[in-house]
Design an enzyme around this catalytic site. Structure first.
Site, PDB file in Angstrom:
ATOM      1  N   SER A 162     -39.319 -12.304  -2.671  1.00 23.42           N
ATOM      2  CA  SER A 162     -38.249 -13.286  -2.534  1.00 23.42           C
ATOM      3  C   SER A 162     -37.058 -12.630  -1.860  1.00 23.42           C
ATOM      4  CB  SER A 162     -37.838 -13.793  -3.923  1.00 23.42           C
ATOM      5  OG  SER A 162     -36.609 -14.488  -3.881  1.00 23.42           O
ATOM      6  N   TYR A 175     -35.518 -11.130 -12.298  1.00 20.67           N
ATOM      7  CA  TYR A 175     -36.332 -11.677 -11.208  1.00 20.67           C
ATOM      8  C   TYR A 175     -36.140 -10.864  -9.933  1.00 20.67           C
ATOM      9  CZ  TYR A 175     -38.022 -15.118  -7.781  1.00 20.67           C
ATOM     10  OH  TYR A 175     -38.686 -15.757  -6.756  1.00 20.67           O
ATOM     11  N   LYS A 179     -38.995  -8.695  -8.006  1.00 22.98           N
ATOM     12  CA  LYS A 179     -39.379  -8.998  -6.627  1.00 22.98           C
ATOM     13  C   LYS A 179     -39.090  -7.826  -5.692  1.00 22.98           C
ATOM     14  CE  LYS A 179     -41.180 -13.106  -6.916  1.00 22.98           C
ATOM     15  NZ  LYS A 179     -42.650 -13.255  -6.725  1.00 22.98           N
TER      16      LYS A 179
END
Length: 284
Positions: A162, A175, A179
């Site tokens: 991401s 997160y 990522k």
């Protein structure tokens, strides 16, 4: 056995696509199948996974693709072995691995607890690690046999990252960290598996229209093994993101899948260790 009668770009290939019951994963599975690949479809929800299998089989006469479901959580102990073995047992092959399964569980650091942290690390990093580790003995064996037979075959790993993993994003510490780890995993495995003719790349998505980026005003939630997790993006951030995207709009799951497909094609045989941002021109 895989049907080799199709004329698609991925005819005769066997692909694992985690988290492929809906959204981007579903579109990846359908795209690869439309090009002749046989797919192991995975989702937590058996109904969703089986529906994707049915959709693929409905067009198999034209595409030559096949499909089977492997239902369950990617973070379960032993899932990686079961996922890989499903491909080998049903289709006698393993050519493409797309590590797509994942979700967001956002919080700022002072409000985050260990459960949130490890949930993000486990689904985005530990699960791909286990799947890839389980695949290694088969990939090595297939490659050895191909070399002995005078064949040159390239396999593909596509890990989903991401823009949050490349540039960070406030409120997404776990997160973003996970990522970012996906990018490091991709670069390292590229160096380890190059000797097997495996191209290992990552796709870092920007603002793609999925459940995870729905407006929070719609109160979107996802069910992860019985736990309701609130997802979504505020209207203010959605508007800002759209303004910053040169193409002027979010991407669609189908467009996201098309980017993954590019790394599955023979035209990518000399591309490895790369992370491509799929964000409509969005700058980090």
């Amino acid at each position: 056995m895989v049907n080799n009668q199709s004329i698609g770009n991925l005819a005769g290939k066997v692909a694992l696509v985690s988290g492929s019951g809906r959204g981007i994963g579903r579109e990846v599975a359908l795209k690869l199948a439309s090009e002749g690949a046989s797919i192991v479809v995975n989702d937590l929800d058996a109904d969703l996974a089986n529906q994707v299998v049915e959709d693929i089989l409905a067009t198999s006469a034209a595409t030559g693709a096949n499909a089977v479901a492997c239902v369950g959580s990617v973070i379960e102990e032993g899932f990686g072995e079961r996922f890989v073995k499903t491909a080998v047992d049903h289709f006698d092959g393993l050519d493409i691995i797309v590590n797509n399964a994942g979700f967001t569980w956002d919080n700022v650091i002072q409000k985050m607890d260990d459960e949130q942290w490890y949930a993000m690390i486990d689904v985005h990093m530990t699960a791909p690690y286990r799947i890839l580790k389980a695949a290694q003995p088969y990939i090595k064996t297939y490659h050895t046999l191909e070399v002995e037979g005078g064949q040159e075959v390239y396999r593909k790993v596509i890990n989903i990252s991401s823009i949050a993993g490349l540039g960070g994003n406030a409120g997404q510490l776990a997160y973003s960290a996970a990522k970012a780890g996906v990018v490091g995993m991709t670069k390292t495995l590229c160096k380890e598996w190059g000797r097997y003719n495996v191209n290992v790349n990552a796709v870092a998505f920007g603002f793609i229209q999925t459940r995870l980026t729905a407006a929070v005003s719609d109160n979107p939630t996802i069910n992860v093994q019985g736990k309701q997790i609130r997802v979504g993006v505020s209207d203010q951030i959605r508007d800002m993101m759209t303004t910053l995207i040169p193409l002027g709009r979010p991407g669609t799951p189908k467009e996201a899948a098309d980017a993954v497909y590019l790394f599955c094609t023979p035209e990518s045989n000399y591309i490895s260790g790369q992370t491509v941002v799929v964000g409509g021109g969005l700058e980090l």
